[in-house]
Each structure stands twice: as structure tokens, then as C-alpha cells.
Design an enzyme around this catalytic site. Sequence first.
Site, mmCIF file in Angstrom:
data_model
loop_
_atom_site.group_PDB
_atom_site.id
_atom_site.type_symbol
_atom_site.label_atom_id
_atom_site.label_comp_id
_atom_site.label_asym_id
_atom_site.label_seq_id
_atom_site.Cartn_x
_atom_site.Cartn_y
_atom_site.Cartn_z
ATOM 1 N N ASP A 65 1.572 -8.701 1.225
ATOM 2 C CA ASP A 65 2.392 -7.683 1.905
ATOM 3 C C ASP A 65 2.747 -8.173 3.313
ATOM 4 O O ASP A 65 3.909 -8.150 3.739
ATOM 5 C CB ASP A 65 1.571 -6.389 1.969
ATOM 6 N N ASN A 78 0.872 -1.175 0.000
ATOM 7 C CA ASN A 78 0.000 0.000 0.000
ATOM 8 C C ASN A 78 0.911 1.227 0.000
ATOM 9 O O ASN A 78 2.112 1.128 0.153
ATOM 10 C CB ASN A 78 -0.957 -0.003 1.209
ATOM 11 N N TYR A 124 -7.701 -5.330 -2.778
ATOM 12 C CA TYR A 124 -8.019 -4.204 -3.672
ATOM 13 C C TYR A 124 -9.090 -4.538 -4.709
ATOM 14 O O TYR A 124 -9.427 -3.714 -5.552
ATOM 15 C CB TYR A 124 -6.751 -3.653 -4.310
HETATM 16 N N1 APR Z 1 2.294 -15.585 -2.138
HETATM 17 C C1 APR Z 1 1.740 -15.309 -3.353
HETATM 18 N N2 APR Z 1 0.553 -14.696 -3.518
HETATM 19 C C2 APR Z 1 -0.118 -14.354 -2.385
HETATM 20 C C3 APR Z 1 0.391 -14.599 -1.084
HETATM 21 C C4 APR Z 1 1.654 -15.250 -0.995
HETATM 22 N N3 APR Z 1 2.230 -15.517 0.191
HETATM 23 N N4 APR Z 1 -0.518 -14.131 -0.176
HETATM 24 C C5 APR Z 1 -1.540 -13.627 -0.876
HETATM 25 N N5 APR Z 1 -1.317 -13.757 -2.209
HETATM 26 C C6 APR Z 1 -2.165 -13.353 -3.332
HETATM 27 C C7 APR Z 1 -3.639 -13.209 -3.076
HETATM 28 O O1 APR Z 1 -4.287 -14.470 -3.144
HETATM 29 C C8 APR Z 1 -4.038 -12.297 -4.235
HETATM 30 O O2 APR Z 1 -4.225 -13.092 -5.402
HETATM 31 O O3 APR Z 1 -1.751 -12.056 -3.702
HETATM 32 C C9 APR Z 1 -2.789 -11.437 -4.455
HETATM 33 C C10 APR Z 1 -2.919 -9.984 -4.005
HETATM 34 O O4 APR Z 1 -3.750 -9.926 -2.861
HETATM 35 P P1 APR Z 1 -3.415 -8.906 -1.650
HETATM 36 O O5 APR Z 1 -2.234 -9.401 -0.931
HETATM 37 O O6 APR Z 1 -4.683 -8.707 -0.898
HETATM 38 O O7 APR Z 1 -2.988 -7.545 -2.371
HETATM 39 P P2 APR Z 1 -3.869 -6.409 -3.074
HETATM 40 O O8 APR Z 1 -5.178 -6.917 -3.545
HETATM 41 O O9 APR Z 1 -2.926 -5.784 -4.052
HETATM 42 O O10 APR Z 1 -4.168 -5.405 -1.870
HETATM 43 C C11 APR Z 1 -3.086 -4.687 -1.324
HETATM 44 O O11 APR Z 1 -3.646 -5.345 0.875
HETATM 45 O O12 APR Z 1 -2.304 -6.458 2.312
HETATM 46 C C12 APR Z 1 -2.748 -5.214 1.979
HETATM 47 O O13 APR Z 1 -0.934 -3.753 2.569
HETATM 48 C C13 APR Z 1 -1.644 -4.329 1.487
HETATM 49 O O14 APR Z 1 -3.019 -2.410 1.544
HETATM 50 C C14 APR Z 1 -2.420 -3.344 0.687
HETATM 51 C C15 APR Z 1 -3.497 -4.209 0.039
#
Ligand code: APR
Length: 179
Positions: free
Chosen positions: A34, A24, A121
Site C-alpha cells: 500500500d 486497509n 495482516y
Molecule cells: N510489490 C509487490 N509485493 C509487495 C510489495 C511490492 N512493492 N511490497 C510488499 N509486498 C508484498 C509483501 O511481501 C506481502 O507478501 O505484499 C504482500 C502483502 O503484504 P502487506 O503489504 O503487508 O499487505 P497486507 O498483509 O494485506 O496488510 C495490509 O498493511 O500496509 C498496510 O495499509 C496496509 O493496513 C494495510 C495492511
Amino acid sequence: MARLDVIIADITTLAVDAIVNAANSSLLGGGGVDGAIHHAAGPELALECRRLGGCNTGQAKITGAYSLPAGKVIHTVGPVWNGGGQAEEALLAACYRSSLAVARDNGCRTVAFPAISTGVYRFPPAKAAQIAVQTVMAEVAQALGAFDRIIFCCFDEVAADRHRRALDELGALVPGASS
Ligand code: APR
């Protein structure tokens, strides 16, 4: 031309030159990928991120990887999906483009991406996969040998299928691509 692969894995386990974090704008950690990256890297990652002063949506910044097996972490901030009328598609493409530019500037030849913006997101995942594959293919084609391997690191089979289908549609699925 770099090899493009789709795998199902926890991105924190990958020993590549750089993994991309779906962060983020504060860069101070969160949940999802993250949270997983910060947890696996250890507290020094947050300390370095704190000195970066945040990151705008669609841009990318690089840090060390500390306890992670990867060499570097490239933090990018995906767009929050608000229906598609706020340039979300262009901003998502910019995340992949910016991340590859930062990787190239730092000599990272193997890069792994999560499915940016498709979790918290709420970006429509099939469209996100198309944008991811199209953008990476275009950038890699112009990068003239700067990359050896780009990995779409999916967290489940459904996400992996979406990315494989996008690669198939673009005729880029290389023989023996990992599943
Ligand atoms: N390895 C690979 N992919 C992962 C992992 C992992 N360990 N954990 C989660 N994912 C995948 C999720 O299943 C999803 O398909 O990463 C993708 C992105 O999901 P999010 O992590 O929720 O990221 P995003 O949708 O970009 O939202 C970002 O979420 O965690 C917070 O700080 C972050 O505010 C920011 C927001």
C-alpha cells in the site's frame, strides 16, 4: 483462457491495465505494498482515495494510477488473520473475486495481484496462495475471454514458489509461465 503467470517483482513497476493494492479499510495508505503504491503513484492517488469513503474487507474499488506505469489501481481490503474462525478464508477469496469483477467492469484485461493479507495482516502465506490461485482460476474460467493475463506478483522467491506450487497442484501452470 487467460494466461496465469507468477513473477517476482515490485508491483509498482508493472505496466499492466491494473495493479491490485492490498489496502486497509480507510484507503488512505499505509505501509507494505500500500505504501509502495501510494509513494510511486504520487499524492493525487490519496486525494482520489479520500473521495471513495473507504472500503469494506473483501470488497474492491478502482482509481487512477497517476505516476505509476499501470493504467488503474484496484484497492482491496484483505482480512486480518485471527486464527481462521472469522471467515478469513472466504474474505480473502472475496478480495480476488471483487478485484476481478471491478477489473472486468472497467475493461482491464491484464491484472497484477500482490499476495494480499500475507504481510501485516498475517494470513498464513501457503494457504493464501492456494486461495488466490483457486479463486482467480475459477473467476477467469467463467469470465469468457474478459482477461488476457493475470499475474501473481510476488515480492520474493518463497512467495513465488508457493504460488507456482498452487498452480501446479491445480494443473493450471501454463507453458512458459514467467518465473
Ligand atoms: N510489490 C509487490 N509485493 C509487495 C510489495 C511490492 N512493492 N511490497 C510488499 N509486498 C508484498 C509483501 O511481501 C506481502 O507478501 O505484499 C504482500 C502483502 O503484504 P502487506 O503489504 O503487508 O499487505 P497486507 O498483509 O494485506 O496488510 C495490509 O498493511 O500496509 C498496510 O495499509 C496496509 O493496513 C494495510 C495492511
